[in-house]
Design an enzyme around this catalytic site. Sequence first.
Site, PDB file in Angstrom:
ATOM      1  N   TRP A 144       7.375  47.279  25.582  1.00  0.00           N
ATOM      2  CA  TRP A 144       8.749  47.163  25.076  1.00  0.00           C
ATOM      3  C   TRP A 144       9.129  45.708  24.872  1.00  0.00           C
ATOM      4  CZ3 TRP A 144       9.920  51.317  22.800  1.00  0.00           C
ATOM      5  CH2 TRP A 144       9.624  52.569  23.355  1.00  0.00           C
ATOM      6  N   ASP A 157      16.696  43.869  29.006  1.00  0.00           N
ATOM      7  CA  ASP A 157      16.511  45.269  28.620  1.00  0.00           C
ATOM      8  C   ASP A 157      16.317  46.046  29.922  1.00  0.00           C
ATOM      9  OD1 ASP A 157      15.661  47.766  27.846  1.00  0.00           O
ATOM     10  OD2 ASP A 157      13.933  47.085  26.679  1.00  0.00           O
ATOM     11  N   LYS A 160      17.248  57.512  29.892  1.00  0.00           N
ATOM     12  CA  LYS A 160      16.432  57.471  31.105  1.00  0.00           C
ATOM     13  C   LYS A 160      17.295  57.609  32.352  1.00  0.00           C
ATOM     14  CE  LYS A 160      12.979  55.421  28.384  1.00  0.00           C
ATOM     15  NZ  LYS A 160      12.833  54.376  27.396  1.00  0.00           N
TER      16      LYS A 160
HETATM   17  C1  LIG Z   1      12.468  53.698  26.342  1.00  0.00           C
HETATM   18  C2  LIG Z   1      12.602  52.240  26.313  1.00  0.00           C
HETATM   19  C3  LIG Z   1      12.962  51.543  25.151  1.00  0.00           C
HETATM   20  C4  LIG Z   1      13.174  52.249  23.822  1.00  0.00           C
HETATM   21  O1  LIG Z   1      14.358  52.934  23.830  1.00  0.00           O
HETATM   22  P1  LIG Z   1      14.922  53.712  22.544  1.00  0.00           P
HETATM   23  O2  LIG Z   1      16.249  54.164  23.046  1.00  0.00           O
HETATM   24  O3  LIG Z   1      13.969  54.801  22.224  1.00  0.00           O
HETATM   25  O4  LIG Z   1      15.052  52.743  21.431  1.00  0.00           O
HETATM   26  C5  LIG Z   1      13.120  50.185  25.226  1.00  0.00           C
HETATM   27  N1  LIG Z   1      12.935  49.517  26.375  1.00  0.00           N
HETATM   28  C6  LIG Z   1      12.570  50.143  27.520  1.00  0.00           C
HETATM   29  C7  LIG Z   1      12.380  49.363  28.761  1.00  0.00           C
HETATM   30  C8  LIG Z   1      12.402  51.520  27.521  1.00  0.00           C
HETATM   31  O5  LIG Z   1      12.046  52.149  28.648  1.00  0.00           O
END
Ligand SMILES: *Cc1c(COP(=O)(O)O)cnc(C)c1O
Length: 365
Positions: free
Chosen positions: A104, A174, A198
Site C-alpha cells: 500500500w 494511512d 476494515k
Molecule cells: C485496504 C487498504 C488500502 C486500500 O483501500 P481502498 O479503500 O480499497 O482504496 C490502503 N491502505 C491500506 C493500509 C489498506 O489496508
Amino acid sequence: MSMERVFNFGAGPAVLPEIVLEEIRHDLIALPEVGMSILEVSHRSKVFGEIIETAVRNIRTLAGISNDYHILFLSGGATQQFAMVPLNLLSKDYSADYILTGAWSKKAVQEAKRIGAVHIAGSTESDKFSRIPHLEELTLKSDAAYVHMTSNNTIYGTQWTDIPEVGKTPLVVDASSDIFSRPVDISRHSLIYAGAQKNLGPAGVTLVIIRDDLINCAPASSSALPAMFRYKTHIENGSLYNTPPVFSIYVMGLVMKWLLKQGGLDAMNQFNVQKSKKLYAAIDCTDFYQGTADVHSRSLMNVTFRLPTEELEVRFIKEAEASGLIGLTGHRSVGGLRASIYNAFPEAGVEALVQFMAEFERIHG
Ligand SMILES: *Cc1c(COP(=O)(O)O)cnc(C)c1O
C-alpha cells in the site's frame, strides 16, 4: 431468530459488530421517528444532519480530537487518498518523504510521483517487508513537504508500535487497517486517512482527519485542481459538497457508538492485544506454523503465517472453511495465511482458530 454466522477473518470488507448489524436490520425499513429507511433519506435532511454530526462528535470523543482538526467523510477509498494527499500538499518543485513498508505504501508513492518529487526515507523491501524500519534507518529530510507512512501493513502483517518523530514536517498516515484499534495521539499527525471497510464500517466511505493549518499550505498548482479533489471543498461543505455515501456514514456512526460503549480506544487496545497474543502464542508454540513478520513488528490486526508446504496451506484453508473459519487466505501477492482480527472480531473466533490449528497439526504434523 439469529442466523448462523461464521467467523470472518477477511482483511476487508471485514467483520462488523453483530449488535450493529442487528440494529441496522431493525431500523432498515424505517428509522425510529422518521418513517423512512436510511437508504431513502436526503443527505440534506435534518435526520442525516444529526447522524453525521453525531458521528463527528463521537469520533472526536473517541480519539480526543481537538477543533484544530477537520473530520471528513470522503469517497474513493484509501486509494483516492494516495492521490489527494500529493494533489493537495505537494507540487512539482517540492519533495515528500515516503516510508515504504508494504504494497500500500508503494501504491501511495506511485501517485505522489505524478505530482512532485518523492524521497524514500526508509524501506524494508529488501527484507520482503517482513518488518518495520528502525528509527535509525530513516533518512527524513527537514524540507520535505510531508512524511507519509502506513501504520499497519495489512498484507505483510506488520505494524508500527508508535509513529516516528518527524520534527516539524507534517506527518500523513494511512491508518486504513488499524485506525481506532488503540489509543492515538492525534496532535502528532497532520493528516490521517482510512478506508472504512476494515476497522470502521462498510466500504464506500473514507475517514479523513486533517489539521486546519495544512489546508492553506496547499501548493500553487492546486488552483487547477478540480473541486472534488480539494480537501478545502469538503471542509467548507461539511462533507456534503456532493451526495456522500449516506448509508456507510450511518453505519460508521453506529460503530463509533459501539466503540465508545466498549470503553473506547484503551479498552479496544487491551482486547486486541489479548486476541493477537493468543494467536501468536499458537504460532510460536510449534515449528509447524511459522509467523512471517519479524517478532518486533507483528501486527495486532493481521496475523500472517505459513505452514510447511503450500499443499498443506490449501488444505488448511479448505478445512477451516468447512469449520466456519472463513477468509484465511493470505493476500494473493504473498500467499500463506492471514487472520485479520480487527476491533469487531470476537475472541471466540480466535479461540476457535487456535483449536483448529492444534487439531490440524495433530493430524498433519
Ligand atoms: C485496504 C487498504 C488500502 C486500500 O483501500 P481502498 O479503500 O480499497 O482504496 C490502503 N491502505 C491500506 C493500509 C489498506 O489496508
